[in-house]
Design a protein around this motif. Structure first.
Motif, PDB file in Angstrom:
ATOM      1  N   ILE A  56      35.628  60.002  61.907  1.00  0.00           N
ATOM      2  CA  ILE A  56      34.620  58.986  61.630  1.00  0.00           C
ATOM      3  C   ILE A  56      35.235  57.986  60.666  1.00  0.00           C
ATOM      4  CG2 ILE A  56      32.366  58.529  60.577  1.00  0.00           C
ATOM      5  CD1 ILE A  56      31.669  61.482  61.346  1.00  0.00           C
ATOM      6  N   ILE A  57      35.051  56.717  60.963  1.00  0.00           N
ATOM      7  CA  ILE A  57      35.506  55.663  60.053  1.00  0.00           C
ATOM      8  C   ILE A  57      34.273  55.052  59.411  1.00  0.00           C
ATOM      9  CG2 ILE A  57      36.708  53.463  59.835  1.00  0.00           C
ATOM     10  CD1 ILE A  57      38.301  54.230  62.376  1.00  0.00           C
ATOM     11  N   ILE A  58      34.266  55.010  58.081  1.00  0.00           N
ATOM     12  CA  ILE A  58      33.187  54.369  57.339  1.00  0.00           C
ATOM     13  C   ILE A  58      33.765  53.124  56.688  1.00  0.00           C
ATOM     14  CG2 ILE A  58      31.558  54.561  55.432  1.00  0.00           C
ATOM     15  CD1 ILE A  58      31.396  57.563  55.994  1.00  0.00           C
ATOM     16  N   ILE A  59      33.159  51.975  57.005  1.00  0.00           N
ATOM     17  CA  ILE A  59      33.650  50.689  56.496  1.00  0.00           C
ATOM     18  C   ILE A  59      32.535  50.024  55.699  1.00  0.00           C
ATOM     19  CG2 ILE A  59      34.688  48.471  57.093  1.00  0.00           C
ATOM     20  CD1 ILE A  59      35.521  49.639  59.764  1.00  0.00           C
ATOM     21  N   ASP A  60      32.915  49.501  54.537  1.00  0.00           N
ATOM     22  CA  ASP A  60      31.933  48.747  53.755  1.00  0.00           C
ATOM     23  C   ASP A  60      32.155  47.254  53.968  1.00  0.00           C
ATOM     24  OD1 ASP A  60      34.254  48.291  52.272  1.00  0.00           O
ATOM     25  OD2 ASP A  60      33.307  48.655  50.343  1.00  0.00           O
ATOM     26  N   GLY A  61      31.351  46.447  53.324  1.00  0.00           N
ATOM     27  CA  GLY A  61      31.500  44.998  53.452  1.00  0.00           C
ATOM     28  C   GLY A  61      30.413  44.397  54.325  1.00  0.00           C
ATOM     29  N   GLU A  62      30.562  43.124  54.567  1.00  0.00           N
ATOM     30  CA  GLU A  62      29.598  42.405  55.402  1.00  0.00           C
ATOM     31  C   GLU A  62      29.749  42.825  56.863  1.00  0.00           C
ATOM     32  OE1 GLU A  62      27.214  40.402  54.246  1.00  0.00           O
ATOM     33  OE2 GLU A  62      27.950  40.858  52.222  1.00  0.00           O
ATOM     34  N   MET A  63      28.631  42.890  57.566  1.00  0.00           N
ATOM     35  CA  MET A  63      28.649  43.328  58.968  1.00  0.00           C
ATOM     36  C   MET A  63      29.581  42.464  59.818  1.00  0.00           C
ATOM     37  SD  MET A  63      27.874  45.466  61.270  1.00  0.00           S
ATOM     38  CE  MET A  63      26.423  46.443  60.958  1.00  0.00           C
ATOM     39  N   TYR A  64      29.605  41.165  59.579  1.00  0.00           N
ATOM     40  CA  TYR A  64      30.487  40.289  60.344  1.00  0.00           C
ATOM     41  C   TYR A  64      31.946  40.738  60.189  1.00  0.00           C
ATOM     42  CZ  TYR A  64      33.298  36.337  61.753  1.00  0.00           C
ATOM     43  OH  TYR A  64      34.253  35.567  62.354  1.00  0.00           O
ATOM     44  N   ASP A  65      32.351  41.030  58.953  1.00  0.00           N
ATOM     45  CA  ASP A  65      33.731  41.435  58.690  1.00  0.00           C
ATOM     46  C   ASP A  65      34.041  42.800  59.309  1.00  0.00           C
ATOM     47  OD1 ASP A  65      34.268  39.097  57.204  1.00  0.00           O
ATOM     48  OD2 ASP A  65      33.423  40.013  55.399  1.00  0.00           O
ATOM     49  N   VAL A  66      33.068  43.706  59.254  1.00  0.00           N
ATOM     50  CA  VAL A  66      33.243  45.033  59.856  1.00  0.00           C
ATOM     51  C   VAL A  66      33.399  44.897  61.373  1.00  0.00           C
ATOM     52  CG1 VAL A  66      32.153  47.278  60.255  1.00  0.00           C
ATOM     53  CG2 VAL A  66      32.009  46.196  57.992  1.00  0.00           C
ATOM     54  N   ALA A  67      32.533  44.094  61.983  1.00  0.00           N
ATOM     55  CA  ALA A  67      32.608  43.878  63.432  1.00  0.00           C
ATOM     56  C   ALA A  67      33.937  43.244  63.825  1.00  0.00           C
ATOM     57  CB  ALA A  67      31.441  43.015  63.903  1.00  0.00           C
ATOM     58  N   GLN A  68      34.441  42.335  62.997  1.00  0.00           N
ATOM     59  CA  GLN A  68      35.729  41.690  63.278  1.00  0.00           C
ATOM     60  C   GLN A  68      36.871  42.704  63.189  1.00  0.00           C
ATOM     61  OE1 GLN A  68      36.054  38.315  64.253  1.00  0.00           O
ATOM     62  NE2 GLN A  68      37.995  39.199  64.897  1.00  0.00           N
ATOM     63  N   PHE A  69      36.821  43.594  62.187  1.00  0.00           N
ATOM     64  CA  PHE A  69      37.827  44.652  62.049  1.00  0.00           C
ATOM     65  C   PHE A  69      37.839  45.522  63.303  1.00  0.00           C
ATOM     66  CE2 PHE A  69      39.159  48.936  60.947  1.00  0.00           C
ATOM     67  CZ  PHE A  69      40.296  48.733  60.184  1.00  0.00           C
ATOM     68  N   VAL A  70      36.661  45.917  63.755  1.00  0.00           N
ATOM     69  CA  VAL A  70      36.556  46.765  64.944  1.00  0.00           C
ATOM     70  C   VAL A  70      37.065  46.017  66.173  1.00  0.00           C
ATOM     71  CG1 VAL A  70      34.921  47.921  66.485  1.00  0.00           C
ATOM     72  CG2 VAL A  70      34.744  48.217  64.001  1.00  0.00           C
ATOM     73  N   SER A  71      36.712  44.756  66.298  1.00  0.00           N
ATOM     74  CA  SER A  71      37.178  43.956  67.429  1.00  0.00           C
ATOM     75  C   SER A  71      38.698  43.809  67.420  1.00  0.00           C
ATOM     76  CB  SER A  71      36.516  42.576  67.384  1.00  0.00           C
ATOM     77  OG  SER A  71      37.031  41.744  68.387  1.00  0.00           O
ATOM     78  N   ASP A  72      39.269  43.603  66.246  1.00  0.00           N
ATOM     79  CA  ASP A  72      40.714  43.403  66.125  1.00  0.00           C
ATOM     80  C   ASP A  72      41.513  44.684  66.349  1.00  0.00           C
ATOM     81  OD1 ASP A  72      40.248  40.745  65.526  1.00  0.00           O
ATOM     82  OD2 ASP A  72      40.602  40.968  63.365  1.00  0.00           O
ATOM     83  N   HIS A  73      40.970  45.842  65.923  1.00  0.00           N
ATOM     84  CA  HIS A  73      41.769  47.073  65.890  1.00  0.00           C
ATOM     85  C   HIS A  73      41.265  48.152  66.849  1.00  0.00           C
ATOM     86  CE1 HIS A  73      43.764  45.097  62.655  1.00  0.00           C
ATOM     87  NE2 HIS A  73      42.629  44.987  61.999  1.00  0.00           N
ATOM     88  N   THR A  74      40.162  47.931  67.510  1.00  0.00           N
ATOM     89  CA  THR A  74      39.583  48.774  68.560  1.00  0.00           C
ATOM     90  C   THR A  74      39.710  50.290  68.329  1.00  0.00           C
ATOM     91  OG1 THR A  74      41.591  48.573  69.910  1.00  0.00           O
ATOM     92  CG2 THR A  74      39.807  46.999  70.342  1.00  0.00           C
ATOM     93  N   PRO A  75      39.120  50.793  67.252  1.00  0.00           N
ATOM     94  CA  PRO A  75      39.148  52.246  67.068  1.00  0.00           C
ATOM     95  C   PRO A  75      38.400  52.940  68.198  1.00  0.00           C
ATOM     96  CG  PRO A  75      37.673  51.207  65.468  1.00  0.00           C
ATOM     97  CD  PRO A  75      38.358  50.103  66.211  1.00  0.00           C
ATOM     98  N   ASN A  76      38.927  54.083  68.643  1.00  0.00           N
ATOM     99  CA  ASN A  76      38.258  54.832  69.700  1.00  0.00           C
ATOM    100  C   ASN A  76      37.547  56.064  69.140  1.00  0.00           C
ATOM    101  OD1 ASN A  76      40.538  56.369  69.275  1.00  0.00           O
ATOM    102  ND2 ASN A  76      41.427  56.006  71.281  1.00  0.00           N
ATOM    103  N   VAL A  77      37.045  55.903  67.915  1.00  0.00           N
ATOM    104  CA  VAL A  77      36.242  56.925  67.243  1.00  0.00           C
ATOM    105  C   VAL A  77      35.001  56.235  66.675  1.00  0.00           C
ATOM    106  CG1 VAL A  77      38.267  58.328  66.669  1.00  0.00           C
ATOM    107  CG2 VAL A  77      37.444  56.621  65.027  1.00  0.00           C
ATOM    108  N   ALA A  78      34.056  57.016  66.176  1.00  0.00           N
ATOM    109  CA  ALA A  78      32.828  56.447  65.618  1.00  0.00           C
ATOM    110  C   ALA A  78      33.133  55.609  64.378  1.00  0.00           C
ATOM    111  CB  ALA A  78      31.853  57.555  65.257  1.00  0.00           C
TER     112      ALA A  78
END
Length: 127
Positions: A56-78
């Motif tokens: 499980i990856i837990i990310i803090d910060g603004e939702m926009y920045d979190v969504a961008q991180f996920v879009s850029d790095h495409t984790p295949n876990v929760a």
């Protein structure tokens, strides 16, 4: 009382409801370069047979920045969003990546304040 988390679609989730066995919880900041590298290592483990529900990856910060991180790095876990940094505060996390190894009862069995080597992850998960 459990601290609030949510999925990226803002659905609330309790961490205890999704941890059913040994699990790695990786804490990340959206701007963390080392976190991006760790996501790639975790993806490789999943590609080699690790059950993705065990990370499980837990990310803090603004939702926009979190969504961008996920879009850029495409984790295949929760990926969960800690919108108010509750878990980061509770565990006094200032630098990321930061990793907790927990068992099915959510008991912390290990702490690693850096990106773990793949061999250590393989040992932890019995791969």
């Amino acid at each position: 009382k459990e601290l609030p988390l949510c999925y990226l679609d803002e659905t609330p989730v309790k961490l205890s409801s999704i941890i059913t066995e040994r699990t790695l919880i990786m804490f990340a900041h959206p701007s963390c370069g080392a976190c991006a590298g760790e996501v790639q290592s975790l993806n490789a483990l999943v590609d080699n047979g690790l059950d993705p529900s065990r990370v499980i990856i837990i990310i803090d910060g603004e939702m926009y920045d979190v969504a961008q991180f996920v879009s850029d790095h495409t984790p295949n876990v929760a990926v969960l969003h800690d919108s108010h940094s509750h878990y980061f505060s509770q565990y006094k996390i200032t630098d990321t990546p930061f990793n907790l190894f927990v068992d099915s009862g959510m008991v912390i069995r290990g702490i690693l304040a850096s990106a773990p080597r793949v061999s250590r992850l393989e040992d932890w998960f019995g791969m």
